[in-house]
Every structure is written in structure tokens, then in C-alpha cells.
Write an enzyme that holds these catalytic residues in place. Structure first.
Site: not given
Ligand code: 13P
Length: 250
Positions: A97, A95, A167, A213, A173, A10, A12
Site C-alpha cells: 500500500e 508494504h 504478500e 487474507s 484484503g 498490521n 493499517k
């Protein structure tokens, strides 16, 4: 029948079109694999050049998001048919985010999942808990709820063909990978949820990734867990390390 592992990057909001082409070239010799499916989920503007750049390889291309209408007055959005016409096979949906920064809720994400299937796109549906939820002991309940809401109206054949990515938000991250045991526990629970909605055959077929991660060091143990069928990789997907993650068995 054993499930094939699937490792997706991904990207991003990283990589301009020219950087994207260069990254695909760098990764080309590194991501060759006969037993792992490899997907690059890239920013909308990179889809066309990346589809072109992966020609002749086994890598498939996905989008990071899509809207729920085919066309019309939805300034700034991208439609599922635009994605398929450009050569996308997959689309990331939900996701964390998108959920957090763009306020996408489960009812909306359910519409996206259904729309993706309608257009022959394979959804990579993301779910995951916050650190507060983990500490409060509600992780499995929360994820069960996300999956049940997001998969409403999906047929078992569709579910069997899709990917779910677990996730944990606290691992994204942060450099703090979930332990293999933590990731396995939740991925196993997701499979049980899928078995509950559909049946065990569907649950045995659906592929469940871990994301958060993932790196070249942590991938081998994570991906060897019985319910973890690969990974959704953020930061490390932009580096040669991605090749090591794809070839985690070597
Ligand atoms: P990182 O691998 O950078 O933690 O990102 C994970 C992720 O959000 C993939 O979708």
C-alpha cells in the site's frame, strides 16, 4: 536451529487510540504463547498507548512506516528515533500500500531499511507481485529484484535478524488467500535469494512471513510449510481471530 514463528498484526489505518487500548485488552488472554513471537504494528498515534497497554505481556510493538531522517523539516513524517523512544522494536517497510499509494520505490525503501537498522529497529520488509505479474509468470523474478534492491548494503548479521513478509497483492484484503503451495514456493525462493546475497547460514536464520487474507482457518496449513515462519495479518488482526492465528497449533 529451528526458527521461531512470528505472527504480526498490521492494523493499517484502523483503531483510534481508545479503540486500540480496548483491542489490546480484548486480545490479551487470547495471544499468550510460549513459542510464537507476537507483534502489533499500529498507526503512529497508537504507538504510545499500545506500548503502555502491552506492558507485562510478551507482545512487542512495531510501526507501519517511518521516514529516513532523524529530525527536521519533514512535515507529517515520523523518525526512527521517535519510534524507538516510544518503545517500538519493529517497523514495516515497503508494504504494497505504501508502494502503490505513496509511490515508495525500492531505492527509497533500501534507505529506510538501512536507517531502521542504524536505530536498532527490526525491519519487516514486504514484497509481493500483482495478479498481472503472477499471470505473466514473472513472480519469482520480480520478488528476487525487490529483495536484492531493498537489501543493498545490509550486513549478513542484520539480514539474519530481520523479517521479510511475502504478500501477494492479489491476496491482500480480498479474502483470497494464496494456497500453501503458492506461498511456500515464493517464500522458498526468497530464502534462496537471501542465500545468494549473503550465505546459507543467513538464509536459514532470516524469518519469512506470508501475508494476504490470513485467517484462523488458513493459518495452520500456511504456517506449517517449511519456509513460512508465520504471518503478517491485516483484517483478522483486529478481531479475536488473531488469538486463534497466534495459537494455530492448538
Ligand atoms: P489482509 O490480511 O487484510 O489481507 O492484509 C494483509 C496485509 O496487507 C498485511 O500487511
Amino acid at each position: 536451529m529451528a526458527r521461531r514463528k512470528v505472527v504480526a498484526g498490521n492494523w493499517k489505518m484502523n483503531m483510534t487510540p481508545s479503540e486500540a487500548k480496548a483491542l489490546v485488552e480484548t486480545l490479551k488472554p487470547l495471544v499468550e504463547s510460549n513459542d510464537v513471537d507476537v507483534i502489533y504494528c499500529v498507526p503512529a498515534i497508537d504507538i504510545v498507548p499500545v506500548v503502555e497497554a502491552v506492558k507485562g505481556t510478551k507482545v512487542e510493538v512495531g510501526a507501519e512506516n517511518m521516514y529516513i531522517e532523524e529530525k527536521g523539516a519533514f512535515t507529517g513524517e515520523i523518525s526512527p528515533n521517535m519510534l524507538t523512544d516510544a518503545g517500538c522494536k519493529y517497523v514495516i517497510i515497503g508494504h504494497s500500500e505504501r508502494r502503490q499509494y505513496f509511490k515508495e520505490d525500492d531505492a527509497f525503501l533500501n534507505k529506510k531499511v538501512l536507517k531502521a537498522f542504524e536505530h536498532g529497529l527490526v525491519p519487516i520488509l514486504c514484497c509481493g507481485e500483482t495478479l498481472e505479474q503472477r499471470e505473466a509468470g514473472v513472480t519469482l523474478d520480480w520478488i528476487n529484484l525487490q529483495i536484492k534492491s531493498d537489501l543493498q548494503g545490509v550486513t549478513k548479521e542484520q539480514a539474519a535478524s530481520m523479517i521479510i513478509a511475502y504478500e501477494p497483492i492479489w491476496a491482500i484484503g480480498t479474502g483470497k488467500t494464496a494456497t500453501s503451495e503458492q506461498a511456500q514456493e515464493v517464500c522458498c525462493a526468497i530464502r534462496k535469494t537471501v542465500a545468494g546475497i549473503f550465505d546459507t547460514d543467513t538464509a536459514e536464520k532470516i524469518r519469512i512471513q506470508y501475508g494476504g487474507s490470513v485467517n484462523a482457518k488458513t493459518a495452520p496449513e500456511l504456517f506449517s510449510m517449511p519456509d513460512i515462519d508465520g504471518g503478517l495479518v491485516g483484517g483478522a488482526a483486529l478481531k479475536p481471530d488473531f488469538g486463534q492465528i497466534v495459537n494455530y497449533r492448538n
